[in-house]
Design a protein around this motif. Structure first.
Motif, mmCIF file in Angstrom:
data_model
loop_
_atom_site.group_PDB
_atom_site.id
_atom_site.type_symbol
_atom_site.label_atom_id
_atom_site.label_comp_id
_atom_site.label_asym_id
_atom_site.label_seq_id
_atom_site.Cartn_x
_atom_site.Cartn_y
_atom_site.Cartn_z
ATOM 1 N N UNK A 31 -6.442 4.920 -6.541
ATOM 2 C CA UNK A 31 -5.237 5.306 -7.160
ATOM 3 C C UNK A 31 -5.349 4.864 -8.884
ATOM 4 N N UNK A 32 -5.926 3.607 -8.991
ATOM 5 C CA UNK A 32 -6.192 2.986 -10.188
ATOM 6 C C UNK A 32 -7.061 3.982 -11.031
ATOM 7 N N UNK B 239 -8.151 -1.657 -3.213
ATOM 8 C CA UNK B 239 -7.565 -0.989 -4.415
ATOM 9 C C UNK B 239 -7.496 -1.831 -5.585
ATOM 10 N N UNK C 113 -7.383 7.227 -10.542
ATOM 11 C CA UNK C 113 -6.495 8.327 -10.926
ATOM 12 C C UNK C 113 -5.865 8.448 -12.123
ATOM 13 N N UNK D 126 0.790 -1.283 -0.208
ATOM 14 C CA UNK D 126 -0.105 -0.081 0.061
ATOM 15 C C UNK D 126 0.869 1.473 -0.029
ATOM 16 N N UNK D 127 0.118 2.449 -0.526
ATOM 17 C CA UNK D 127 1.001 3.671 -0.485
ATOM 18 C C UNK D 127 0.954 4.482 0.816
ATOM 19 N N UNK E 206 -7.110 7.495 -1.171
ATOM 20 C CA UNK E 206 -6.259 7.866 -2.288
ATOM 21 C C UNK E 206 -5.700 6.549 -2.913
ATOM 22 N N UNK F 88 2.150 7.053 1.937
ATOM 23 C CA UNK F 88 2.039 8.653 2.147
ATOM 24 C C UNK F 88 0.584 8.972 1.541
ATOM 25 N N UNK F 89 -0.225 7.999 1.229
ATOM 26 C CA UNK F 89 -1.610 8.468 0.450
ATOM 27 C C UNK F 89 -2.573 7.996 1.782
#
Lengths: 361, 310
Positions: free
Chosen positions: A99-100, A147, A102, A87-88, A95, A90-91
């Motif tokens: 993400x996909x 996600x 975005x 997982x990211x 988000x 910082x998001x």
């Protein structure tokens, strides 16, 4: 939408090392399919080949009938859930999920809305504004699934996603994953070394060892009718007795073991004199001599108490642990280490296979 | 107060008396004697008149803002409102340092990314060696080598003319190309290593995950790698900016005839002009401006000082 996945003579080599050797199979659309095997057996290699991070040395990967050669991971109708989730950090949670979208230039308002829907699907509503680090292990797990689902993949690939969780959570997530798969109806391809996970969740399982697919079948099928000694010893517990075949007919074979001739089914058509291994599951061993023969007597090495049952370990002729089975607590009362015990089993439930590689504990 | 004494007691218990005393003495000596004291001296200098030694300590030796005034307004009788000659050099130096820092970041980011996320261990080590070894050559020699490289009859012009790309030699030195390249090269390692550290700690699965979700390469960098590397980027940019703005050798050797670096003006005050108070004032203005600029940039990009130290 859901697509089937086909591996056609798929071989992957790293230098001289063959990570995957001539895999052929078809995973039906909308099914839950597991690759089961010990670490290093090539199951992650298969997953990376399907997702596009690895190119086949030979053969083809087809998704929905379309050859995937030369198509990079970002253009395949698959989504991969990584072992460590990736997982990211910082998001925010929403988000991460969006993400996909975005990437696909979906407007922000729609992204939020879709993230909200997915958060509800994974039973984490109102957690969207948090950071990933504020979630528990099981919650992160579900965010990773959301996600991946956000991009509406036709095939979801899962690389041992439960291995970092503790036992209780893992058991809970098994049921949950299966439920999510049935709700969204897409193809799930699951990688695991945990046979329990594979048996509980999967429609079909491919058991792998050293880059070779040993057997493909439903859970009950590979449990009851293993085709190779590896599958018999890897899937579930099994007691193995090696020896030559003393007598054989169409249905059964008697294997000359250190405990005398013991009989089991003979699906491989073993002939007299063949080197064979007789597999006897712990749950079919029963105390006492029985009436059909097929009994063996040995010294009790140890008795282990585990709540619902007791596990009894019997010795071989060298005094090493050899046979294990479980009994009810009442029956276990009559057994103590150091004494001899007699057990028997039904020949119809034991299975004799040609000698071959066993799974290591 | 008790927390401070607890800290010292714990520190001595852990490291022993000898090592503790050595560490404290060394750190205090380093900070106080080698850094703070001489700087305070210089600061004091910048507020005094440039007097001959015989007059130092007499009643004429008083504090003044004259040296700072000079940078802003020039000598008395200056027909212009401001001392444009020096102010222009000052702002151009800051601006050029910004450009060199950006240039350096653009060059070093892909290298650091390649070394940490793409290359295998062996290749990355060779690359690091290739980056470090040239810095065994001393700064002056390297600057002169660049001068030769970019000279009117240098190898680059020779190649360009023979390849038929240009007909007349390009005046790289006059156009400050040599200066910017030389400066960017001089502090490259100070950009690479913070970036390397920052990007190395990024789990490559995150890059793969972004790719798997359909992200093109530039968005992976924009949304995943750069946010993760931000402290390293800030740290590298700060160091390169500070050192570039304060560089002397490279501008001296590689600068075109019309491009004076602010450090050269400072140098001239100290040596050619023999006016230490004036030089000290100029140097402090440069130092303060650089610090303020860096802090402002950190505010804009939302980086804290703690992150830079990571």
């Amino acid at each position: 939408m859901s697509a089937d996945v086909e591996l056609d003579h798929l071989t992957i080599r790293f230098g001289n090392f063959i990570a995957l050797s001539d895999a052929n199979l078809r995973i039906p659309a909308g099914s839950f399919f597991s690759f089961l095997g010990p670490s290093g057996c090539g199951k992650t290699t298969i997953l990376r080949a399907i997702s596009g991070f690895l190119d086949p040395s030979e053969g083809h990967v087809r998704i929905g009938g379309e050859d995937m050669a030369g198509i990079p991971p970002n253009n395949r109708p698959t989504a991969l859930i990584f072992q460590n989730l990736a997982l990211f950090p910082l998001m925010k949670v929403w988000e991460n999920i969006a993400f996909g979208l975005e990437v696909r230039r979906v407007p922000k308002a729609q992204r939020r809305e879709r993230a909200q829907e997915l958060l509800e699907l994974i039973a984490l509503p109102n957690q969207g504004e948090k950071l990933v680090s504020e979630l528990s292990g099981g919650q992160r797990q579900r965010v990773a699934i959301a996600r991946a689902l956000a991009v509406e993949p036709e095939v979801l690939l899962l690389d041992e996603p439960l291995s970092a969780l503790d036992l209780k959570l893992r058991q809970h997530m098994r049921t949950e994953l299966r439920a999510i798969q049935q709700r969204v109806g897409i193809t799930f391809i699951y990688i695991t070394h945990d046979q329990g996970e594979a048996l509980i969740m999967s429609d079909q399982i491919a058991v792998m060892s050293q880059g070779v697919i040993q057997q493909i079948g439903s859970g009950p099928d590979i449990y009851e009718n293993p085709k190779t000694p590896f599958v018999a010893s890897f899937v579930g517990e099994n007691n193995a007795f090696a020896g030559r075949v003393a007598s054989a007919d169409a249905g059964h074979a008697a294997v000359e073991t250190i405990f005398g001739a013991l009989r089991g089914r003979n699906p491989a058509g073993l002939k007299v004199g063949d080197q064979a291994v007789l597999f006897v599951r712990p749950e079919i061993l029963q105390l006492g001599a029985g009436t059909q023969g097929n009994a063996l007597k040995s010294k009790v090495l140890a008795k282990e108490f585990e709540g619902f049952a007791s596990h009894i370990h019997l010795a071989n002729s060298q005094g090493e642990r050899h046979i294990s089975f479980s009994t009810s607590q009442e029956e276990a009362l009559g057994i103590s280490p150091g004494e001899e015990a007699t057990v028997h089993f039904s020949p119809d439930r034991a299975i004799a296979l040609p000698q071959g590689e066993l799974a290591h504990e | 107060m008790s927390r401070v004494s607890d800290f010292f007691a714990e520190f001595i218990r852990r490291n022993g008396v000898t090592i503790s005393v050595y560490l404290f003495t060394a750190v205090i000596f380093w900070i106080a004697v080698l850094i703070i004291l001489p700087q305070l001296y210089m600061l004091d200098f910048s507020f005094r008149f440039n007097l001959p030694p015989s007059k130092i300590g007499t009643e004429e030796d008083v504090r003044t803002l004259k040296n700072y005034q000079y940078l802003l307004f020039g000598a008395e009788g200056n027909p212009n409102a401001f001392n444009w000659l020096h102010l222009e050099v000052f702002f151009r130096t800051i601006w050029a340092a910004v450009l060199v820092t950006i240039l350096n970041l653009v060059i070093c980011y892909p290298i650091a990314y390649y070394m940490t996320q793409v290359a295998s261990g062996g290749k990355a080590r060779i690359l690091i060696l290739c980056l470090i070894l040239p810095f065994w050559v001393n700064e002056i020699l390297r600057a002169f080598a660049f001068r030769i490289l970019f000279g009117l009859n240098g190898p680059i012009n020779f190649a360009l003319i023979n390849l038929g790309i240009v007909s007349e030699p390009v005046e790289f030195i006059k156009a400050d190309v040599a200066l910017y390249t030389g400066l960017a090269y001089a502090y490259m390692l100070l950009m690479i290593f913070p970036l390397y550290n920052a990007i190395e700690s990024l789990d490559h699965n995150q890059v793969d995950a972004a790719r798997d979700l359909g992200s093109p390469w530039w968005r992976i960098h924009w949304r995943v790698v750069i946010p993760h590397a931000k402290p390293g980027i800030a740290s590298g940019c700060t160091m390169v900016f500070m050192l570039t703005a304060g560089a002397l050798a490279a501008p001296q050797i590689l600068g075109g005839p019309s491009s004076l670096w602010f450090t050269q003006v400072i140098y001239q005050w100290f040596y050619t002009g023999g006016n230490w108070p004036q030089g000290a004032a100029y140097a402090f203005v440069l130092l303060t401006a650089c610090i303020v600029f860096v802090l402002a940039m950190m505010r804009v990009f939302r980086v804290s000082l703690g992150e830079i130290a990571k």
